[in-house]
Design a protein around this motif. Structure first.
Motif, PDB file in Angstrom:
ATOM      1  N   TYR A 251       0.860  -1.175   0.000  1.00 55.16           N
ATOM      2  CA  TYR A 251       0.000   0.000   0.000  1.00 55.16           C
ATOM      3  C   TYR A 251       0.896   1.225   0.000  1.00 55.16           C
ATOM      4  O   TYR A 251       1.670   1.440   0.939  1.00 55.16           O
ATOM      5  CB  TYR A 251      -0.912  -0.008   1.230  1.00 55.16           C
ATOM      6  CG  TYR A 251      -1.820   1.205   1.354  1.00 55.16           C
ATOM      7  CD1 TYR A 251      -2.614   1.626   0.284  1.00 55.16           C
ATOM      8  CD2 TYR A 251      -1.883   1.915   2.551  1.00 55.16           C
ATOM      9  CE1 TYR A 251      -3.450   2.721   0.400  1.00 55.16           C
ATOM     10  CE2 TYR A 251      -2.726   3.011   2.681  1.00 55.16           C
ATOM     11  CZ  TYR A 251      -3.506   3.414   1.603  1.00 55.16           C
ATOM     12  OH  TYR A 251      -4.330   4.508   1.723  1.00 55.16           O
ATOM     13  N   ALA A 252       0.832   2.000  -1.074  1.00 56.24           N
ATOM     14  CA  ALA A 252       1.765   3.113  -1.217  1.00 56.24           C
ATOM     15  C   ALA A 252       1.145   4.209  -2.074  1.00 56.24           C
ATOM     16  O   ALA A 252       0.012   4.080  -2.565  1.00 56.24           O
ATOM     17  CB  ALA A 252       3.061   2.618  -1.846  1.00 56.24           C
ATOM     18  N   VAL A 253       1.897   5.287  -2.242  1.00 58.05           N
ATOM     19  CA  VAL A 253       1.525   6.383  -3.134  1.00 58.05           C
ATOM     20  C   VAL A 253       2.521   6.409  -4.277  1.00 58.05           C
ATOM     21  O   VAL A 253       3.736   6.382  -4.060  1.00 58.05           O
ATOM     22  CB  VAL A 253       1.517   7.740  -2.401  1.00 58.05           C
ATOM     23  CG1 VAL A 253       1.383   8.886  -3.399  1.00 58.05           C
ATOM     24  CG2 VAL A 253       0.392   7.786  -1.383  1.00 58.05           C
ATOM     25  N   ASP A 254       1.995   6.430  -5.505  1.00 59.32           N
ATOM     26  CA  ASP A 254       2.866   6.458  -6.671  1.00 59.32           C
ATOM     27  C   ASP A 254       2.153   7.224  -7.786  1.00 59.32           C
ATOM     28  O   ASP A 254       0.998   6.955  -8.095  1.00 59.32           O
ATOM     29  CB  ASP A 254       3.195   5.033  -7.133  1.00 59.32           C
ATOM     30  CG  ASP A 254       4.098   5.018  -8.359  1.00 59.32           C
ATOM     31  OD1 ASP A 254       5.058   5.792  -8.407  1.00 59.32           O
ATOM     32  OD2 ASP A 254       3.812   4.236  -9.291  1.00 59.32           O
ATOM     33  N   ASP A 255       2.854   8.176  -8.390  1.00 61.50           N
ATOM     34  CA  ASP A 255       2.320   8.943  -9.515  1.00 61.50           C
ATOM     35  C   ASP A 255       0.957   9.557  -9.192  1.00 61.50           C
ATOM     36  O   ASP A 255       0.008   9.467  -9.978  1.00 61.50           O
ATOM     37  CB  ASP A 255       2.222   8.045 -10.758  1.00 61.50           C
ATOM     38  CG  ASP A 255       1.980   8.837 -12.034  1.00 61.50           C
ATOM     39  OD1 ASP A 255       2.296  10.039 -12.054  1.00 61.50           O
ATOM     40  OD2 ASP A 255       1.446   8.247 -12.991  1.00 61.50           O
ATOM     41  N   GLU A 256       0.859  10.165  -7.993  1.00 64.87           N
ATOM     42  CA  GLU A 256      -0.362  10.853  -7.551  1.00 64.87           C
ATOM     43  C   GLU A 256      -1.555   9.913  -7.405  1.00 64.87           C
ATOM     44  O   GLU A 256      -2.713  10.338  -7.537  1.00 64.87           O
ATOM     45  CB  GLU A 256      -0.717  11.997  -8.506  1.00 64.87           C
ATOM     46  CG  GLU A 256       0.360  13.060  -8.640  1.00 64.87           C
ATOM     47  CD  GLU A 256       0.664  13.736  -7.294  1.00 64.87           C
ATOM     48  OE1 GLU A 256      -0.290  14.064  -6.579  1.00 64.87           O
ATOM     49  OE2 GLU A 256       1.863  13.904  -6.971  1.00 64.87           O
ATOM     50  N   HIS A 257      -1.301   8.641  -7.154  1.00 66.82           N
ATOM     51  CA  HIS A 257      -2.360   7.652  -6.958  1.00 66.82           C
ATOM     52  C   HIS A 257      -2.068   6.811  -5.721  1.00 66.82           C
ATOM     53  O   HIS A 257      -0.909   6.604  -5.356  1.00 66.82           O
ATOM     54  CB  HIS A 257      -2.467   6.706  -8.164  1.00 66.82           C
ATOM     55  CG  HIS A 257      -3.113   7.304  -9.372  1.00 66.82           C
ATOM     56  ND1 HIS A 257      -2.502   8.270 -10.125  1.00 66.82           N
ATOM     57  CD2 HIS A 257      -4.334   7.064  -9.951  1.00 66.82           C
ATOM     58  CE1 HIS A 257      -3.306   8.602 -11.142  1.00 66.82           C
ATOM     59  NE2 HIS A 257      -4.414   7.896 -11.044  1.00 66.82           N
ATOM     60  N   PHE A 258      -3.136   6.306  -5.108  1.00 70.70           N
ATOM     61  CA  PHE A 258      -2.992   5.244  -4.127  1.00 70.70           C
ATOM     62  C   PHE A 258      -2.741   3.954  -4.904  1.00 70.70           C
ATOM     63  O   PHE A 258      -3.417   3.671  -5.895  1.00 70.70           O
ATOM     64  CB  PHE A 258      -4.263   5.078  -3.292  1.00 70.70           C
ATOM     65  CG  PHE A 258      -4.502   6.175  -2.295  1.00 70.70           C
ATOM     66  CD1 PHE A 258      -3.731   6.272  -1.147  1.00 70.70           C
ATOM     67  CD2 PHE A 258      -5.509   7.103  -2.504  1.00 70.70           C
ATOM     68  CE1 PHE A 258      -3.954   7.274  -0.216  1.00 70.70           C
ATOM     69  CE2 PHE A 258      -5.740   8.118  -1.582  1.00 70.70           C
ATOM     70  CZ  PHE A 258      -4.958   8.202  -0.436  1.00 70.70           C
ATOM     71  N   VAL A 259      -1.787   3.161  -4.469  1.00 67.31           N
ATOM     72  CA  VAL A 259      -1.484   1.888  -5.123  1.00 67.31           C
ATOM     73  C   VAL A 259      -1.690   0.763  -4.119  1.00 67.31           C
ATOM     74  O   VAL A 259      -1.099   0.765  -3.034  1.00 67.31           O
ATOM     75  CB  VAL A 259      -0.038   1.857  -5.654  1.00 67.31           C
ATOM     76  CG1 VAL A 259       0.244   0.517  -6.340  1.00 67.31           C
ATOM     77  CG2 VAL A 259       0.208   3.017  -6.608  1.00 67.31           C
ATOM     78  N   LEU A 260      -2.548  -0.194  -4.483  1.00 70.89           N
ATOM     79  CA  LEU A 260      -2.833  -1.339  -3.623  1.00 70.89           C
ATOM     80  C   LEU A 260      -2.559  -2.615  -4.412  1.00 70.89           C
ATOM     81  O   LEU A 260      -3.131  -2.820  -5.493  1.00 70.89           O
ATOM     82  CB  LEU A 260      -4.290  -1.340  -3.154  1.00 70.89           C
ATOM     83  CG  LEU A 260      -4.761  -0.122  -2.345  1.00 70.89           C
ATOM     84  CD1 LEU A 260      -5.325   0.960  -3.276  1.00 70.89           C
ATOM     85  CD2 LEU A 260      -5.845  -0.533  -1.338  1.00 70.89           C
ATOM     86  N   SER A 261      -1.683  -3.464  -3.884  1.00 71.54           N
ATOM     87  CA  SER A 261      -1.337  -4.720  -4.547  1.00 71.54           C
ATOM     88  C   SER A 261      -1.734  -5.896  -3.667  1.00 71.54           C
ATOM     89  O   SER A 261      -1.507  -5.886  -2.451  1.00 71.54           O
ATOM     90  CB  SER A 261       0.166  -4.790  -4.838  1.00 71.54           C
ATOM     91  OG  SER A 261       0.535  -3.836  -5.805  1.00 71.54           O
ATOM     92  N   TYR A 262      -2.304  -6.908  -4.305  1.00 69.89           N
ATOM     93  CA  TYR A 262      -2.758  -8.116  -3.608  1.00 69.89           C
ATOM     94  C   TYR A 262      -2.119  -9.326  -4.271  1.00 69.89           C
ATOM     95  O   TYR A 262      -2.110  -9.435  -5.514  1.00 69.89           O
ATOM     96  CB  TYR A 262      -4.277  -8.246  -3.677  1.00 69.89           C
ATOM     97  CG  TYR A 262      -5.030  -7.098  -3.062  1.00 69.89           C
ATOM     98  CD1 TYR A 262      -5.541  -7.178  -1.776  1.00 69.89           C
ATOM     99  CD2 TYR A 262      -5.254  -5.923  -3.781  1.00 69.89           C
ATOM    100  CE1 TYR A 262      -6.251  -6.119  -1.207  1.00 69.89           C
ATOM    101  CE2 TYR A 262      -5.958  -4.861  -3.228  1.00 69.89           C
ATOM    102  CZ  TYR A 262      -6.449  -4.971  -1.943  1.00 69.89           C
ATOM    103  OH  TYR A 262      -7.144  -3.921  -1.392  1.00 69.89           O
ATOM    104  N   THR A 263      -1.610 -10.235  -3.459  1.00 72.38           N
ATOM    105  CA  THR A 263      -0.982 -11.443  -3.977  1.00 72.38           C
ATOM    106  C   THR A 263      -1.603 -12.665  -3.328  1.00 72.38           C
ATOM    107  O   THR A 263      -1.730 -12.742  -2.103  1.00 72.38           O
ATOM    108  CB  THR A 263       0.530 -11.431  -3.721  1.00 72.38           C
ATOM    109  OG1 THR A 263       1.108 -10.286  -4.344  1.00 72.38           O
ATOM    110  CG2 THR A 263       1.187 -12.690  -4.290  1.00 72.38           C
ATOM    111  N   ALA A 264      -1.992 -13.609  -4.161  1.00 76.22           N
ATOM    112  CA  ALA A 264      -2.566 -14.861  -3.658  1.00 76.22           C
ATOM    113  C   ALA A 264      -2.292 -15.966  -4.672  1.00 76.22           C
ATOM    114  O   ALA A 264      -2.670 -15.843  -5.849  1.00 76.22           O
ATOM    115  CB  ALA A 264      -4.067 -14.719  -3.435  1.00 76.22           C
TER     116      ALA A 264
END
Length: 259
Positions: free
Chosen positions: A157-170
């Protein structure tokens, strides 16, 4: 001094204007320390949940190995599982239609005078669309919505290029969402793993009665070398009337979804 009737009219007009203004959710602060991921997900899903149906028209184009084209379309969509798209070729010529639900799909190609029908599983729906998609993915593609994994906690969960970025791995499957804090829409989406590679982008958001939806959506499938783009010229959210009626010519050939 304003007279009584004039004052009353002014008050009524002001009241009508205020009543017609739908409340707008405050823009999210682009700070992961102040905004938890659950808040971002909640804001995105709340907007999507408010959109229960839509009608629209525009252009759909696709590219792939040795193929490519575009067509004008008109669309009726009702969540969770009903979609009717009518296609037109040059000069307004009827090119056919696609009806899609969770239990069946019917694709009519007027040029071939052929109907393809079957159960809309991932493999079988290739007959109607030039790449494999589930019913949920097709419906989401025409709304520009991409579903977060239910109940999952993002691995990143981070901020990148003026966006919230959420990554999920399963299970070797990674999904990443880029959320615009101003609109609470997913601007970019990627999925990689388990034999699937998808990249999506949305743009030109519109707002109607406090609901937001992009008017341009593109889906790319790098491993297959295919891309689908949807451009809305006209879009109505939660319309009062919807129609899913279609007719197949008696002379049309009917083919099963399985070769």
């Amino acid at each position: 001094m304003t007279s009584g009737p004039t004052r009353t009219l002014a008050v009524l007009l002001l009241g009508a204007m205020l009543a017609g203004c739908s409340p707008r959710a405050a823009e999210l602060v682009l700070d992961t320390q102040k905004v938890p991921p659950a808040t971002v997900v909640s804001r995105v899903t709340a907007n999507g949940s408010r959109i229960t149906s839509l009608t629209g028209s525009g252009t759909v184009s696709f590219e792939g190995p040795g193929m490519g084209g575009s067509a004008f379309f008109t669309l009726s969509l009702k969540k969770p599982d009903s979609l009717l798209i009518r296609f037109e070729g040059p000069f307004g010529l009827d090119a056919g239609f696609l009806f899609l639900s969770r239990t069946q799909y019917v694709m009519f190609n007027r040029l071939e005078n052929t109907v393809y029908a079957g159960d809309p599983s991932t493999g079988e729906i290739r007959w109607a669309i030039p790449f494999a998609l589930t019913v949920e993915q097709v419906l989401d593609a025409f709304t520009g919505a991409f579903r977060f994994p239910a109940g999952a906690v993002p691995a990143r969960y981070a901020v990148d290029d003026e966006h919230f970025v959420l990554s999920y791995t399963a299970q070797r499957d990674t999904q990443t969402f880029w959320v615009d804090p101003a609109t609470a829409l997913v601007s970019r989406y990627s999925r990689n793993g388990n034999g699937m590679s998808v990249w999506a982008e949305t743009s030109r958001p519109m707002e109607e009665d406090g609901m937001r939806m992009p008017r341009e959506i593109s889906l790319s499938f790098p491993t297959e070398g295919r891309q689908l783009s949807v451009y809305y010229n006209d879009l109505t959210l939660n319309p009062s009337e919807l129609s899913f009626r279609y007719a197949v010519p008696r002379t049309a050939q009917i083919r099963s979804s399985k070769p």
